[in-house]
Design a protein around this motif. Structure first.
Motif, PDB file in Angstrom:
ATOM      1  N   PHE A 131      -2.147  -5.513 -20.355  1.00  0.00           N
ATOM      2  CA  PHE A 131      -1.819  -6.511 -19.342  1.00  0.00           C
ATOM      3  C   PHE A 131      -3.108  -7.012 -18.716  1.00  0.00           C
ATOM      4  N   ASP A 132      -3.144  -8.319 -18.448  1.00  0.00           N
ATOM      5  CA  ASP A 132      -4.339  -8.887 -17.815  1.00  0.00           C
ATOM      6  C   ASP A 132      -4.512  -8.361 -16.400  1.00  0.00           C
ATOM      7  N   THR A 133      -3.395  -8.241 -15.691  1.00  0.00           N
ATOM      8  CA  THR A 133      -3.407  -7.712 -14.330  1.00  0.00           C
ATOM      9  C   THR A 133      -2.213  -6.758 -14.179  1.00  0.00           C
ATOM     10  N   PRO A 134      -2.277  -5.838 -13.226  1.00  0.00           N
ATOM     11  CA  PRO A 134      -1.137  -4.950 -13.001  1.00  0.00           C
ATOM     12  C   PRO A 134       0.068  -5.752 -12.509  1.00  0.00           C
ATOM     13  N   LYS A 138       6.147  -7.774 -15.531  1.00  0.00           N
ATOM     14  CA  LYS A 138       5.771  -7.922 -16.939  1.00  0.00           C
ATOM     15  C   LYS A 138       6.059  -6.635 -17.707  1.00  0.00           C
ATOM     16  N   PHE A 139       5.797  -5.519 -17.063  1.00  0.00           N
ATOM     17  CA  PHE A 139       6.054  -4.239 -17.713  1.00  0.00           C
ATOM     18  C   PHE A 139       7.551  -4.063 -17.985  1.00  0.00           C
ATOM     19  N   GLU A 158      -7.874   5.683 -20.989  1.00  0.00           N
ATOM     20  CA  GLU A 158      -7.525   5.044 -19.721  1.00  0.00           C
ATOM     21  C   GLU A 158      -7.016   3.623 -19.957  1.00  0.00           C
ATOM     22  N   ASN A 159      -5.887   3.322 -19.346  1.00  0.00           N
ATOM     23  CA  ASN A 159      -5.318   1.971 -19.387  1.00  0.00           C
ATOM     24  C   ASN A 159      -4.819   1.679 -17.978  1.00  0.00           C
ATOM     25  N   GLU A 160      -5.742   1.285 -17.122  1.00  0.00           N
ATOM     26  CA  GLU A 160      -5.450   1.181 -15.689  1.00  0.00           C
ATOM     27  C   GLU A 160      -4.330   0.190 -15.401  1.00  0.00           C
ATOM     28  N   ASN A 161      -4.352  -0.969 -16.045  1.00  0.00           N
ATOM     29  CA  ASN A 161      -3.329  -1.986 -15.760  1.00  0.00           C
ATOM     30  C   ASN A 161      -1.932  -1.489 -16.147  1.00  0.00           C
ATOM     31  N   LEU A 162      -1.840  -0.774 -17.252  1.00  0.00           N
ATOM     32  CA  LEU A 162      -0.553  -0.208 -17.668  1.00  0.00           C
ATOM     33  C   LEU A 162      -0.099   0.870 -16.692  1.00  0.00           C
TER      34      LEU A 162
END
Length: 207
Positions: A131-134, A138-139, A158-162
């Motif tokens: 994802f471009d942003t949290p 969208k999730f 690490e996948n911070e936005n996810l």
């Protein structure tokens, strides 16, 4: 080789991936899974329950009245366990409930948990989930496209936005490969592996 379709975030098949039979397609034994899950839950117990013993209760150590001559039962100080507000005799004190099972058993149980998901057709492989942003909306759109509700998502790193996008969804948990464990695999109805995490899992569990 166990073969699984690789999907994209829209739920469309984009390729296939071969999974190691020695990890994702072995015989599942419930007694092994039970032993490891029981150990994990025991290790999570806080063990902080505590009572005040006689020496911990605030109060005088003076004898309440003389030993003989009153016609009453003999009494010690006001902190006696038989008195209201006195100390507790056999109550709990802080302790650790943790114990361990052999590393080979833990590794085998994790293989069995993964195999159970594959055999029950509850294992999904996704090519990516970026994802471009949290954004929780969208999730949730991706979860709806994949027809998933109660799911454990495993990432290779690490996948911070996810992680931020999914943290408000109670029935979803995002975990990295190094944290993968039997209890969480079995707790969630579906197991969603991001494609790069498959090699990490196989590398961790290969003998």
């Amino acid at each position: 080789m166990a073969v699984v379709d690789v999907q994209n975030m829209a739920g469309d098949k984009v390729s296939q991936i071969d999974l190691s039979d020695s990890i994702f397609n072995i015989e599942v034994k419930s007694e092994v899974l039970h032993e490891v899950v029981k150990m994990q839950l025991a290790c999570r117990r806080a063990g902080t329950a505590s009572v005040k013993r006689r020496s911990d209760v605030k109060g005088s150590t003076r004898k309440l009245y003389r030993q003989k001559g009153t016609g009453r039962a003999r009494r010690g100080d006001i902190k006696s366990p038989v008195m209201r507000g006195g100390g507790v005799v056999f109550g709990p004190k802080p302790k650790s409930y943790a114990y361990s099972v052999p590393k080979k058993v833990r590794r085998l149980a994790l293989k069995m948990a993964l195999s159970s998901k594959f055999q029950d057709k509850e294992l999904i492989v996704l090519n990516s989930m970026d994802f471009d942003t949290p954004k929780t909306k969208k999730f949730l759109d991706v979860m709806n496209a994949l027809k998933l509700e109660n799911v454990l998502i495993v990432t290779s790193g690490e996948n911070e936005n996810l992680e931020l996008s999914s943290r408000n969804v109670a029935s979803v948990k995002v975990m990295r490969t190094e944290g993968l464990n039997v209890y969480d695999v079995l707790k969630y109805q579906s197991l969603l592996l991001l494609e790069p995490s498959v090699s990490g899992i196989e590398g961790r569990l290969s003998e």
